[in-house]
Design an enzyme around this catalytic site. Structure first.
Site, mmCIF file in Angstrom:
data_model
loop_
_atom_site.group_PDB
_atom_site.id
_atom_site.type_symbol
_atom_site.label_atom_id
_atom_site.label_comp_id
_atom_site.label_asym_id
_atom_site.label_seq_id
_atom_site.Cartn_x
_atom_site.Cartn_y
_atom_site.Cartn_z
ATOM 1 C CB VAL A 155 67.262 35.014 -30.443
ATOM 2 C CG1 VAL A 155 67.368 36.264 -29.442
ATOM 3 C CG2 VAL A 155 65.998 34.911 -31.292
ATOM 4 C CB ALA A 167 70.012 38.919 -34.172
ATOM 5 C CE1 TYR A 168 72.774 41.848 -26.471
ATOM 6 C CE2 TYR A 168 74.519 40.110 -26.447
ATOM 7 C CZ TYR A 168 73.962 41.428 -25.796
ATOM 8 O OH TYR A 168 74.405 41.859 -24.816
ATOM 9 C CB VAL A 169 76.535 38.326 -31.224
ATOM 10 C CG1 VAL A 169 78.233 38.464 -31.468
ATOM 11 C CG2 VAL A 169 76.631 37.597 -29.817
#
Length: 219
Positions: free
Chosen positions: A128, A131-133
């Site tokens: 997660v 994916a955010y970065v």
């Protein structure tokens, strides 16, 4: 008075940003997907424009930006474990905002990103967070590659502490915490500073008044 379209208009930074813009003599336009937010946002001085960030295309974004002079992308998929929303909100929402601004003839664009997203991730980084970065990294790259008059702010860990009005802002600022209220104040300040165009800066709590920090970073 300028009209400022704020994508993610009911987000935690945006809720601080609306009154900041009003105090600076601007008219914030809160782009949100739910009519139920209207009373709260109008109470903060914002115009409400309905936009489904994930479900609508760049043409709809352009229509929502009509009559605005600048766009602030302050949306985020949130801290939940939904990897897909890191792509559909943090990346694709930004890409559609960039294209929508171009279609609407708006050049000024400020993006709220995150500190350190260009750094290599450790091998044990969770899916997660990765994916955010990656979403924030790719959104920033797309904005830098655009022909817009952009500024990218990369805050450290966001907190709900009261704003201090003082920050550290610059290329080489180390990781740290920053109140959301101070992020909002910095967004408002860079919108009014032409020298901030083309700036990509880390933003954390510090000792320099926001207006002075923005002036210093842009020179």
């Amino acid at each position: 008075m300028s009209r400022i379209a704020i994508v993610g208009g009911h987000g935690q930074v945006a809720l601080h940003l609306h009154p900041e813009l009003v105090r600076a003599g601007h008219q914030p336009g809160a782009l949100v997907r739910r009519e139920e937010y209207r009373d709260e946002l109008e109470g903060l001085g914002a115009e409400v424009r309905i936009l489904d960030l994930e479900g609508q295309d760049a043409d709809a974004f352009a229509a929502a930006f009509d009559g605005c002079d600048a766009v602030v992308f302050a949306a985020g998929g949130g801290p939940d474990g939904n990897i897909e929303r890191k792509r559909t909100v943090d990346l694709e929402g930004s890409l559609k905002s960039i294209e929508g601004a171009r279609k609407a003839g708006i050049s000024r664009f400020v993006q709220v990103s995150a500190i350190g997203v260009d750094d290599a991730l450790p091998a044990d980084t969770g899916d997660v967070w990765r994916a955010y970065v990656e979403a924030k990294r790719d959104a920033d790259a797309a904005l830098r590659d655009s022909d817009l008059a952009w500024t990218i702010l990369r805050p450290g860990r966001l907190t709900d502490d009261p704003g201090t009005g003082r920050v550290a802002l610059g290329d080489d600022v180390a990781r740290g915490d920053v109140p959301r209220a101070d992020v909002a104040a910095t967004v408002a300040a860079v919108l009014d500073d032409e020298a901030s165009v083309g700036g990509q800066w880390n933003l954390v709590g510090g000792d320099v008044p926001v207006a002075d920090a923005v002036r210093g970073a842009g020179r």
